[in-house]
Design a protein around this motif. Structure first.
Motif: not given
Length: 64
Positions: A1-8
Motif C-alpha cells: 500500500m502506498d503512502h498517502p502522499l505517494t498515492a496522490w
C-alpha cells in the motif's frame, strides 16, 4: 500500500522533487516523510496539506 502522499503524487502525475520545490521543502525531506524517517513538524504537515489542496491531510500523514 502506498503512502498517502505517494498515492496522490502518482494520481496527479507529479514528481516528488517537483512537489517538494512547490511547497519549498527539500526532496529529501519528502522522501524521509514518506519513509517514516522524518520528524513531522506542523509546518511540514501544513505545507503538504496546502500543496495537495487538502487531498492529503495532517491525519493522513500522521497515520501513515
Amino acid at each position: 500500500m502506498d503512502h498517502p502522499l505517494t498515492a496522490w503524487l502518482k494520481a496527479k502525475k507529479i514528481h516528488r522533487k517537483d512537489f517538494a520545490a512547490s511547497i519549498e521543502v527539500s526532496d529529501m525531506t519528502l522522501y524521509r516523510l514518506i519513509k517514516g524517517q522524518h520528524h513531522v513538524s506542523t509546518e511540514l504537515l501544513d505545507k503538504v496539506k496546502v500543496g495537495t489542496g487538502g487531498a492529503v491531510s495532517e491525519a493522513d500523514l500522521i497515520a501513515a
